[in-house]
Design a protein around this motif. Structure first.
Motif, mmCIF file in Angstrom:
data_model
loop_
_atom_site.group_PDB
_atom_site.id
_atom_site.type_symbol
_atom_site.label_atom_id
_atom_site.label_comp_id
_atom_site.label_asym_id
_atom_site.label_seq_id
_atom_site.Cartn_x
_atom_site.Cartn_y
_atom_site.Cartn_z
ATOM 1 N N GLY A 30 17.955 3.663 -1.609
ATOM 2 C CA GLY A 30 17.228 4.677 -1.681
ATOM 3 C C GLY A 30 15.933 4.051 -1.433
ATOM 4 O O GLY A 30 14.455 4.395 -1.106
ATOM 5 N N ASN A 31 15.624 2.319 -1.241
ATOM 6 C CA ASN A 31 14.749 1.738 -0.690
ATOM 7 C C ASN A 31 14.447 2.192 0.804
ATOM 8 O O ASN A 31 12.998 2.578 1.307
ATOM 9 N N ILE A 32 15.825 1.814 1.472
ATOM 10 C CA ILE A 32 15.499 2.816 3.222
ATOM 11 C C ILE A 32 14.724 4.604 3.153
ATOM 12 O O ILE A 32 14.119 4.644 4.232
ATOM 13 N N ILE A 33 15.854 5.145 2.029
ATOM 14 C CA ILE A 33 14.988 6.452 2.203
ATOM 15 C C ILE A 33 13.591 7.003 2.109
ATOM 16 O O ILE A 33 13.490 7.183 2.648
ATOM 17 N N TRP A 34 13.460 5.949 0.918
ATOM 18 C CA TRP A 34 12.287 5.435 0.930
ATOM 19 C C TRP A 34 11.284 5.392 2.298
ATOM 20 O O TRP A 34 9.733 6.044 1.921
ATOM 21 N N PHE A 35 11.374 4.681 2.515
ATOM 22 C CA PHE A 35 11.144 3.696 3.761
ATOM 23 C C PHE A 35 10.391 4.708 4.568
ATOM 24 O O PHE A 35 9.318 4.833 4.972
ATOM 25 N N VAL A 36 11.567 5.279 4.914
ATOM 26 C CA VAL A 36 11.758 6.356 5.796
ATOM 27 C C VAL A 36 10.768 7.385 5.128
ATOM 28 O O VAL A 36 9.456 8.183 6.654
ATOM 29 N N LEU A 37 10.574 8.463 4.571
ATOM 30 C CA LEU A 37 10.767 9.481 4.055
ATOM 31 C C LEU A 37 8.692 9.109 3.550
ATOM 32 O O LEU A 37 7.741 10.041 3.527
ATOM 33 N N ALA A 38 8.304 8.091 2.925
ATOM 34 C CA ALA A 38 6.733 8.031 2.307
ATOM 35 C C ALA A 38 6.438 6.364 2.540
ATOM 36 O O ALA A 38 5.546 6.146 2.052
ATOM 37 N N GLY A 39 7.126 5.033 2.778
ATOM 38 C CA GLY A 39 7.088 4.209 2.234
ATOM 39 C C GLY A 39 5.799 4.056 3.557
ATOM 40 O O GLY A 39 5.090 2.826 3.258
ATOM 41 N N TRP A 40 6.357 4.214 4.323
ATOM 42 C CA TRP A 40 5.562 3.006 5.507
ATOM 43 C C TRP A 40 4.441 4.193 5.555
ATOM 44 O O TRP A 40 3.461 3.286 5.813
ATOM 45 N N TRP A 41 4.291 5.139 5.381
ATOM 46 C CA TRP A 41 2.628 6.044 5.342
ATOM 47 C C TRP A 41 1.660 5.161 4.157
ATOM 48 O O TRP A 41 0.521 4.898 4.051
ATOM 49 N N ILE A 86 5.632 15.563 -4.108
ATOM 50 C CA ILE A 86 6.426 15.919 -3.279
ATOM 51 C C ILE A 86 7.688 15.782 -2.990
ATOM 52 O O ILE A 86 8.956 16.679 -3.108
ATOM 53 N N MET A 87 8.371 14.513 -3.864
ATOM 54 C CA MET A 87 9.202 14.103 -4.203
ATOM 55 C C MET A 87 9.861 14.911 -5.413
ATOM 56 O O MET A 87 11.133 14.953 -4.807
ATOM 57 N N ALA A 88 8.837 15.214 -6.164
ATOM 58 C CA ALA A 88 9.888 15.675 -7.379
ATOM 59 C C ALA A 88 9.778 17.378 -6.677
ATOM 60 O O ALA A 88 11.201 18.134 -7.659
ATOM 61 N N ILE A 89 9.598 17.800 -6.165
ATOM 62 C CA ILE A 89 9.421 19.626 -5.461
ATOM 63 C C ILE A 89 10.520 19.380 -5.358
ATOM 64 O O ILE A 89 11.232 20.727 -5.444
ATOM 65 N N THR A 90 11.322 18.471 -4.487
ATOM 66 C CA THR A 90 12.224 18.680 -3.766
ATOM 67 C C THR A 90 13.629 18.416 -4.696
ATOM 68 O O THR A 90 14.686 18.594 -4.087
ATOM 69 N N ILE A 91 13.727 18.172 -5.591
ATOM 70 C CA ILE A 91 14.844 18.169 -6.500
ATOM 71 C C ILE A 91 15.553 16.727 -6.042
ATOM 72 O O ILE A 91 15.828 15.913 -7.162
ATOM 73 N N ILE A 92 16.267 16.322 -4.909
ATOM 74 C CA ILE A 92 16.554 16.028 -4.930
ATOM 75 C C ILE A 92 15.451 13.928 -5.093
ATOM 76 O O ILE A 92 16.744 13.236 -4.494
#
Length: 134
Positions: free
Chosen positions: A80-91, A30-36
């Protein structure tokens, strides 16, 4: 990899390691698909491999392992860790936590539950870590 690590890794795959590795791989795709999300995708693929075979390896901070700071261990790594936490880290962390709770019910599952708890912590804050042989 020693014989005990091999045995524990085989049992690990049966006791939830495979499904959590699939979860990490899905997050990476999912992260790779977004390019960003490519920087997070690389980290997620690395941790997916670690999640599949965790015994005999460990996650350590990159700055401690290499003895120098880099882009992932400073302010950008923190953001980057904050963004990761919001998008995928918590689940991902929640998946590891629930699996750990289920495994901790049995005596045989306790070492695997402990490994899932370590991976839950890594799921929350993966940027700036490197996987090394134990």
């Amino acid at each position: 990899m020693g014989p005990f690590s091999l045995l524990f890794n085989l049992l690990w795959i049966v006791f939830g390691g495979f499904w959590m590795a699939v979860g990490w791989a899905i997050a990476a795709v999912i992260m790779a698909i977004t390019i960003i999300g490519l920087p997070w995708a690389r980290a997620a693929f690395t941790i997916a491999a670690y999640t599949l075979l965790p015994f005999g390896q460990r996650a350590v901070p990159r700055d401690e392992y290499f003895g120098r700071d880099d882009i992932g261990t400073g302010t950008l790594g923190f953001l980057g860790n904050i963004i990761w936490f919001v998008l995928a880290g918590w689940w991902l962390a929640l998946g590891h936590l629930l699996t750990a709770l289920l495994l901790a019910v049995t005596i045989i599952g306790i070492p695997f539950a402990w490994a899932h708890l370590k991976l839950a912590g890594l799921a929350l804050w993966p940027i700036g870590k490197v996987i090394v042989p134990a």
